[in-house]
Design a protein around this motif. Structure first.
Motif, PDB file in Angstrom:
ATOM      1  N   HIS A 146      23.291   6.234   8.786  1.00  0.00           N
ATOM      2  CA  HIS A 146      22.249   5.298   9.442  1.00  0.00           C
ATOM      3  C   HIS A 146      20.706   5.348   8.707  1.00  0.00           C
ATOM      4  N   PHE A 147      20.248   4.699   8.422  1.00  0.00           N
ATOM      5  CA  PHE A 147      18.360   4.231   7.918  1.00  0.00           C
ATOM      6  C   PHE A 147      17.444   4.568   8.450  1.00  0.00           C
ATOM      7  N   GLU A 148      16.151   4.361   7.686  1.00  0.00           N
ATOM      8  CA  GLU A 148      15.167   3.766   8.374  1.00  0.00           C
ATOM      9  C   GLU A 148      13.789   4.111   7.369  1.00  0.00           C
ATOM     10  N   GLY A 149      13.268   3.197   7.517  1.00  0.00           N
ATOM     11  CA  GLY A 149      11.935   2.799   6.901  1.00  0.00           C
ATOM     12  C   GLY A 149      10.515   2.305   7.154  1.00  0.00           C
ATOM     13  N   PHE A 150       9.973   1.986   6.223  1.00  0.00           N
ATOM     14  CA  PHE A 150       8.593   1.580   6.637  1.00  0.00           C
ATOM     15  C   PHE A 150       7.744   0.662   5.489  1.00  0.00           C
ATOM     16  N   VAL A 151       6.930  -0.315   5.304  1.00  0.00           N
ATOM     17  CA  VAL A 151       6.307  -0.693   3.913  1.00  0.00           C
ATOM     18  C   VAL A 151       4.882  -0.953   5.148  1.00  0.00           C
ATOM     19  N   ILE A 152       3.686  -0.818   3.994  1.00  0.00           N
ATOM     20  CA  ILE A 152       2.608  -0.651   4.910  1.00  0.00           C
ATOM     21  C   ILE A 152       1.932  -2.025   3.679  1.00  0.00           C
ATOM     22  N   THR A 153       1.741  -3.119   3.963  1.00  0.00           N
ATOM     23  CA  THR A 153       1.249  -4.421   2.845  1.00  0.00           C
ATOM     24  C   THR A 153      -0.220  -4.326   3.369  1.00  0.00           C
ATOM     25  N   TYR A 154      -1.307  -5.076   2.662  1.00  0.00           N
ATOM     26  CA  TYR A 154      -2.597  -5.984   2.506  1.00  0.00           C
ATOM     27  C   TYR A 154      -2.317  -7.260   1.965  1.00  0.00           C
ATOM     28  N   PRO A 155      -1.745  -8.038   3.102  1.00  0.00           N
ATOM     29  CA  PRO A 155      -1.507  -9.292   3.059  1.00  0.00           C
ATOM     30  C   PRO A 155      -3.069  -9.619   1.941  1.00  0.00           C
ATOM     31  N   LYS A 156      -3.004 -11.357   1.304  1.00  0.00           N
ATOM     32  CA  LYS A 156      -4.474 -11.902   0.755  1.00  0.00           C
ATOM     33  C   LYS A 156      -5.497 -11.944   1.478  1.00  0.00           C
ATOM     34  N   TYR A 157      -4.735 -12.786   3.208  1.00  0.00           N
ATOM     35  CA  TYR A 157      -5.426 -12.921   3.986  1.00  0.00           C
ATOM     36  C   TYR A 157      -5.920 -12.422   4.875  1.00  0.00           C
ATOM     37  N   VAL A 158      -5.357 -11.278   4.834  1.00  0.00           N
ATOM     38  CA  VAL A 158      -6.327 -10.338   5.501  1.00  0.00           C
ATOM     39  C   VAL A 158      -7.579  -9.564   4.423  1.00  0.00           C
ATOM     40  N   GLN A 159      -7.101  -9.235   3.094  1.00  0.00           N
ATOM     41  CA  GLN A 159      -7.907  -9.153   1.938  1.00  0.00           C
ATOM     42  C   GLN A 159      -8.956 -10.100   2.493  1.00  0.00           C
ATOM     43  N   LYS A 160      -9.357 -11.249   2.304  1.00  0.00           N
ATOM     44  CA  LYS A 160     -10.153 -12.565   2.934  1.00  0.00           C
ATOM     45  C   LYS A 160     -10.778 -12.640   3.998  1.00  0.00           C
ATOM     46  N   TYR A 161     -10.213 -12.399   5.345  1.00  0.00           N
ATOM     47  CA  TYR A 161     -10.770 -12.600   6.386  1.00  0.00           C
ATOM     48  C   TYR A 161     -11.189 -11.507   7.459  1.00  0.00           C
ATOM     49  N   ASP A 162      -9.900 -10.107   6.879  1.00  0.00           N
ATOM     50  CA  ASP A 162     -10.437  -9.488   8.457  1.00  0.00           C
ATOM     51  C   ASP A 162     -10.340  -7.767   7.319  1.00  0.00           C
ATOM     52  N   GLU A 163     -11.416  -7.960   6.693  1.00  0.00           N
ATOM     53  CA  GLU A 163     -11.597  -6.618   5.702  1.00  0.00           C
ATOM     54  C   GLU A 163     -10.698  -4.741   6.803  1.00  0.00           C
ATOM     55  N   GLY A 164      -9.773  -4.568   6.249  1.00  0.00           N
ATOM     56  CA  GLY A 164      -9.452  -3.442   6.310  1.00  0.00           C
ATOM     57  C   GLY A 164      -8.436  -3.048   7.421  1.00  0.00           C
ATOM     58  N   ARG A 199       0.710  -0.817   0.144  1.00  0.00           N
ATOM     59  CA  ARG A 199      -0.058  -0.100   0.250  1.00  0.00           C
ATOM     60  C   ARG A 199       0.461   1.249  -0.035  1.00  0.00           C
ATOM     61  N   ASP A 200       2.221   1.438   0.460  1.00  0.00           N
ATOM     62  CA  ASP A 200       2.910   2.247   0.827  1.00  0.00           C
ATOM     63  C   ASP A 200       4.280   2.421   1.199  1.00  0.00           C
ATOM     64  N   ALA A 201       4.710   2.328   1.050  1.00  0.00           N
ATOM     65  CA  ALA A 201       6.278   2.345   1.487  1.00  0.00           C
ATOM     66  C   ALA A 201       7.495   3.809   1.739  1.00  0.00           C
ATOM     67  N   GLY A 202       8.131   3.730   2.163  1.00  0.00           N
ATOM     68  CA  GLY A 202       9.548   5.056   2.029  1.00  0.00           C
ATOM     69  C   GLY A 202      10.766   4.044   2.766  1.00  0.00           C
ATOM     70  N   ILE A 203      11.921   5.119   2.651  1.00  0.00           N
ATOM     71  CA  ILE A 203      13.115   4.461   2.890  1.00  0.00           C
ATOM     72  C   ILE A 203      14.224   5.927   3.077  1.00  0.00           C
ATOM     73  N   LYS A 204      14.932   6.383   3.543  1.00  0.00           N
ATOM     74  CA  LYS A 204      15.800   7.141   3.479  1.00  0.00           C
ATOM     75  C   LYS A 204      17.087   7.277   4.383  1.00  0.00           C
ATOM     76  N   MET A 205      18.477   7.763   4.151  1.00  0.00           N
ATOM     77  CA  MET A 205      19.371   7.726   4.851  1.00  0.00           C
ATOM     78  C   MET A 205      18.850   9.355   5.473  1.00  0.00           C
ATOM     79  N   ILE A 206      19.150   9.181   7.305  1.00  0.00           N
ATOM     80  CA  ILE A 206      19.247  10.425   7.834  1.00  0.00           C
ATOM     81  C   ILE A 206      20.817  10.928   8.143  1.00  0.00           C
ATOM     82  N   ASP A 207      21.822  10.405   8.421  1.00  0.00           N
ATOM     83  CA  ASP A 207      22.661  10.770   8.179  1.00  0.00           C
ATOM     84  C   ASP A 207      23.460   9.701   7.053  1.00  0.00           C
ATOM     85  N   ASP A 208      24.710  10.005   7.073  1.00  0.00           N
ATOM     86  CA  ASP A 208      26.117   8.731   6.373  1.00  0.00           C
ATOM     87  C   ASP A 208      26.009   7.853   6.558  1.00  0.00           C
TER      88      ASP A 208
END
Length: 787
Positions: free
Chosen positions: A198-216, A187-196
Motif C-alpha cells: 500500500h502507498f499514499e502521497g500528495f502533490v500541491i501545485t500552483y497553476p498559471k491561472y490560479v496565479q493570475k486570477y486567484d493569487e494565494g 510547490r510540494d509533493a510526497g509519496i511513501k509505501m506504508i506497508d509491502d
C-alpha cells in the motif's frame, strides 16, 4: 450420428434470428465512440479514455504532459502526432494535472526524457496499431519495454494493469512531484509505501491561472492505493537525485520506483484512490469503490455506465460516420467537468479548507461539487444538452457555483478546486443559472441563486479578478464598456470592450428574464434596459459593432477583421451578430434583406475554409475570418435565419457545418486542431444533428427551441423528466436537407420553433425532407425575440 429435434431446432433458429435482428437494430452505442478523434493539438483535459462520465479519476497516456504549459491553456498531454508515451496520468481537469505512473524494464531512469530523444528518459515508443481507446478503457503496447499497459476507472479510483515480459529488472515508477499538463509549478509533493503493497502521497501545485486570477490559492491532489505484488526493492527520487532502498520521497520531483523480477506475461495491477481534500479521503474513496473490485470488473462497470449515459440519446440511420461524430461528441460532453467531491461529501474550498456537501432527506448527497472550465459559450451547446437529457449535471453545475458564491462572494466561472480560473475575463455563470431556472431546473436555493445572478450583472465593489466582469461599473455607468487602448480590464472599461458589451447585454437579458419569471418586476425593468447595451456600439453606416471610448466617440483605425482590439477571440464582423437575445432588433438595424445577404455570404465564404481556420492546426485559427466555428462567439449565428424569414438557410448551413467542420480523424475532428472546451463543440454537433437549438440558450422566461435539419432517420431522446422524445425524418439524405413539412404529436407544425415546455412533454416530432428549400414553411410566425 445424433438426431436433431426439428421443433427445438426451429425454436432455436427463430430465437437466433430474433436476437440477430435486435442486435442489428440496437447496436451498442459504444461502438461509435472514437476517443482518438481530434487528438492533434488537443487540450490537457480532452483525451482521458479511462474514465466514467463526470468522474474524478481520468486516466490517460501522456506524450508531452511533462513539458508543462507556459501560458496555462495551450494544447498539451496527448497528441496524435507524437510517437512515444512518458506515463499514465490520473488527474486531468482545467488547471489540474498530476500523478503519473510508468512501467519500465532495464536501466533505471527517473526522468521522462524528450520526444526527440526517447532513449534519454523512461518514455517508450509505441505504435498506434497496438493502441485501443474506448469509453472507460485504454490499452497500448510500450515497444521499448514489451509491456502492455491497460487503464480503467471508477468515479474516484484509477486502475492499472501492466503485463510484463520475463525480466530481472522490471519496475513501476510513480512520478509525483513534477509538472503535468496544466498543473503549473509544483510547490510540494510526497509519496511513501506504508506497508509491502500500500502507498499514499500528495502533490500541491500552483497553476498559471490560479496565479493570475486567484493569487494565494493552490490545487492539492492526494492518493492512496495498492499494488497487487510486493516489490523486491523500493527506491526513491526527487530534485536532488536517486536514493536506493528507501520507501519514501518528498519535495519537488518526488517519486518512487518499485523493482520486480517478472515472468513472461506476468501482470501487476494498481488501484489508486484519488481525492482533492486529503489522503484519508483518498483512502475512503478507494475502500468504497475499489477494495473488492478487480480490473476486469471495473472495466465492465465503466462500460455499463457509458452505455447507459450515452444511450439516453439513440440515433438511427445508415450513415455510420455521422453516428461516430454524434456519439464521440456526446462522449466529450459527458466527460468534461469532473467531480471534485469525495464519497463522504468532502470537497475542496479555497485556501486548503474542506467543505462538506449537505444530505437530502434520504441521507444521500444530492449533488456533486465539480471542477469546470468556463461556461463561456456553453449556453449554445452543453447546457442545452443538459436541459434535455442530463438535468442532474446542470444541477451539479448550479450547486457548485452556489457553493463558490457562498464561500467567496462571487461566481467563479472557471473553477479548479474552488480557485477562480476564469481565463476569458467575463462570467456567464449568471446567465447559465437563469437559463436553468427558466427551463424548470430548480433543485437548489432559488432565492440565493437569484441574489447571486443579479449581483453578477450589477455589482462590482470588492469583486475579485478571477470572477471576471471587472468592467461591470463601466458597463452600468455608460450602458456599454468603454474601449481602453491598454490591454487591461478595470472599472473604467476594457481592451475587449465591444465583445464585453455584447456579452453583458446578453447576460443582463437572462437575469431580467429570471427576475420576470420570479415576479420581480422592478428588477426586470432595470436589467432589461441594460440588455440594449449593444445598441450603443452599433455604427449605422457600416452596420457593424464598433468599439467606443468613454467620451462617446468610436475608436479610430478600425478594422472589422482585426481580432484582439475591442474583441476577445474574435472580430467586429463575428461579434456584430452577438445579439442572440433580440435577433429581431439586430435584423431591423441591419435591414432584413441585407442581414440575410450578408450572413448567407459569410457562410458561403467560410465554407471554403471548412467553417473555421482552414487546415491550420491552431486553437485560434479563424478568429480573423468572417466566421469561426472553432470558437464560442459564433456558435449561434447559423440559426439566426430562423428569425430572419429564411429558415431553409439555417437548415442548409447547420447541416453543412455538421458535415464539413466536424470530422472523424485525429487531426480533422473538431475542425483542425480546434479548442474543444470540455464537450462544447461536441454538444453543438449533438444538438444540431438532432435539429434542435436555441440561440438564446433557454434564457427566455418561457424558453423556446428552434428547428433545423436533423441528420438521422430517427432519434430517441430520454428526456430528463422521464418522458421520451422521438424525432423522425422522411426522405432524409445528404441531398434532402430542407424541411418540406412538419408535425408534432400528429398536428401540423407550421413554425420553425416550439416552446421548450411543449417539447419536454415528449412525443413525436416528424419532418418530411426534400432537396429544395420550401420557402413558405416556417416563415409566417418567427420565433419570439424579446419576452
Amino acid at each position: 450420428m445424433k438426431t436433431v429435434n426439428p421443433i427445438k431446432y426451429m425454436i432455436f433458429t427463430s430465437a437466433m434470428v430474433l436476437l440477430m435482428a435486435c442486435g442489428a437494430q440496437r447496436r451498442s452505442v459504444l461502438t461509435y465512440v472514437d476517443p482518438n478523434i481530434g487528438t492533434a493539438h488537443s487540450r490537457w483535459f480532452f483525451y482521458t479514455p479511462a474514465a466514467i462520465p463526470y468522474g474524478m479519476a481520468k486516466l490517460a497516456p501522456s506524450t508531452n504532459g511533462s513539458y508543462g504549459n507556459a501560458q496555462g491553456w495551450e494544447a498539451v498531454g496527448y497528441d496524435t502526432r507524437h510517437n512515444s508515451i512518458e506515463g499514465f496520468v490520473h488527474f486531468h481537469e482545467w488547471q489540474v494535472g498530476g500523478v503519473s505512473v510508468m512501467p519500465a524494464t532495464g536501466e533505471l531512469k527517473v526522468k521522462p526524457g524528450k520526444l526527440e530523444d526517447p532513449d534519454g528518459g523512461y518514455r517508450s515508443r509505441f505504435d498506434r496499431k497496438n493502441e485501443t481507446a474506448e469509453p472507460g478503457y485504454y490499452k497500448v503496447l510500450l515497444d521499448d519495454y514489451g509491456v502492455t499497459a491497460e487503464l480503467t476507472a471508477t468515479k474516484h479510483v484509477g486502475f492499472h494493469r501492466y503485463t510484463f515480459p520475463q525480466h530481472d529488472k522490471s519496475r513501476i515508477l510513480f512520478d509525483i512531484g513534477n509538472v503535468q499538463g496544466e498543473s503549473g509549478e509544483v510547490r510540494d509533493a510526497g509519496i511513501k509505501m506504508i506497508d509491502d503493497t500500500h502507498f499514499e502521497g500528495f502533490v500541491i501545485t500552483y497553476p498559471k491561472y490560479v496565479q493570475k486570477y486567484d493569487e494565494g490559492g493552490i490545487v492539492a491532489m492526494y492518493i492512496y492505493g495498492q499494488v497487487s505484488k510486493k516489490p523486491g526493492a523500493v527506491g526513491s527520487f526527487n530534485a536532488q537525485g536517486i536514493r536506493h532502498n528507501t520507501t519514501s520521497a518528498g519535495g519537488k520531483g518526488a517519486g518512487l520506483f518499485l523493482e520486480y523480477k517478472t515472468g513472461d506475461k506476468e501482470a501487476i495491477e494498481l488501484k489508486v484512490g484519488l481525492s482533492y481534500t486529503s489522503v484519508a479521503n483518498a483512502r475512503i474513496n478507494y475502500q468504497a469503490e475499489a477494495a473488492s473490485l478487480t480490473f476486469d470488473q471495473a472495466r465492465q462497470q465503466a462500460r455499463e455506465t457509458w452505455e447507459k449515459e450515452l444511450g439516453k440519446l439513440y440515433v438511427e440511420g445508415t450513415n455510420d460516420k455521422d453516428k461516430v461524430k454524434f456519439y464521440t461528441g456526446l462522449y466529450h460532453a459527458l466527460l468534461g467537468r469532473g467531480s471534485a467531491s469525495d464519497v463522504n461529501g468532502s470537497f475542496p474550498r479555497f485556501g486548503g479548507a474542506i467543505g462538506v456537501l449537505p444530505k437530502d432527506q434520504k441521507g444521500n448527497f444530492s449533488y456533486n461539487f465539480n471542477n469546470t472550465d468556463a461556461i463561456w459559450g456553453g449556453f449554445w451547446n452543453i447546457t442545452q444538452l443538459w436541459t434535455l437529457a442530463y438535468p442532474g449535471q446542470y444541477n451539479d453545475f448550479v450547486h457548485t457555483q452556489l457553493e463558490i458564491y457562498k464561500d467567496r462572494g462571487w461566481f467563479g466561472d472557471g473553477i479548479a478546486n474552488s480557485n477562480f480560473v476564469s481565463g476569458v475575463g467575463t462570467n456567464f455563470v449568471g446567465l447559465a443559472i437563469a437559463a436553468a431556472y427558466n427551463a424548470g431546473i430548480r433543485d437548489y436555493d432559488t432565492a440565493l441563486a437569484y441574489k447571486a445572478v443579479k449581483a453578477n450583472e450589477l455589482e462590482w465593489a470588492g469583486r475579485k479578478v478571477g470572477s471576471g466582469k471587472m468592467d461591470t461599473k463601466a458597463f452600468v455607468d455608460h450602458g456599454y464598456s468603454p474601449y481602453l487602448e491598454a490591454d487591461i480590464t478595470d472599472s473604467t472599461g476594457s481592451h475587449f470592450s465591444a465583445s464585453h458589451t455584447m456579452e453583458y447585454s446578453f447576460s443582463a437579458f437572462a437575469a431580467a428574464q429570471m427576475a420576470k419569471a420570479m415576479g420581480k418586476q422592478q428588477d426586470y425593468a432595470q436589467l432589461i434596459n441594460y440588455a440594449d447595451g449593444w445598441k450603443n456600439l452599433f455604427e449605422p453606416t457600416k452596420k457593424l459593432i464598433h468599439p467606443k471610448k468613454a467620451d462617446g466617440t468610436f475608436i479610430d483605425r478600425f478594422d472589422p477583421y482585426e481580432a484582439w482590439r475591442g474583441f476577445q477571440e474574435g472580430n467586429a464582423i463575428q461579434y456584430t451578430f452577438y445579439v442572440p437575445h433580440n435577433p429581431k432588433a439586430l435584423i431591423e438595424a441591419i435591414g432584413k434583406d441585407e442581414f440575410n445577404t450578408r450572413l448567407d455570404g459569410i457562410f458561403a465564404t467560410a465554407q471554403k475554409s471548412g467553417f473555421g481556420g482552414g487546415k491550420t492546426i491552431d486553437a485560434f485559427a479563424g478568429i480573423k475570418s468572417l466566421y469561426n466555428h472553432g470558437n464560442q462567439p459564433n456558435l449561434h449565428i447559423s440559426w439566426l435565419f430562423n428569425f430572419s424569414g429564411k429558415p431553409w438557410l439555417t437548415q442548409k448551413w447547420t447541416r453543412a457545418i455538421c458535415d464539413e467542420f466536424y470530422g472523424t480523424e485525429s487531426i480533422h475532428g473538431y475542425g483542425y486542431g480546434q479548442d474543444e472546451d470540455q464537450g462544447q463543440l461536441g454538444s453543438w454537433y449533438v444538438m444540431a444533428s438532432l435539429g434542435l437549438f436555441d440561440v438564446k440558450g433557454f434564457t427566455d422566461a418561457r424558453p423556446i427551441i428552434q428547428l433545423g435539419s436533423p441528420l438521422f432517420d430517427k432519434a430517441t431522446v430520454k428526456l430528463g423528466n422521464g418522458k421520451a422524445l422521438t424525432i423522425e425524418t422522411k426522405d432524409n439524405s445528404a441531398q434532402n436537407i430542407y424541411v418540406q413539412s412538419a408535425e408534432f404529436n400528429g398536428k401540423p407544425l407550421n413554425n420553425c420553433w416550439l416552446y421548450l415546455d411543449e417539447l419536454m412533454q415528449g412525443g413525436k416530432l416528424r419532418l418530411v425532407m426534400g432537396n429544395k428549400p420550401k420557402i413558405d414553411w416556417g416563415v409566417k410566425t418567427p420565433p419570439p425575440s424579446v419576452q
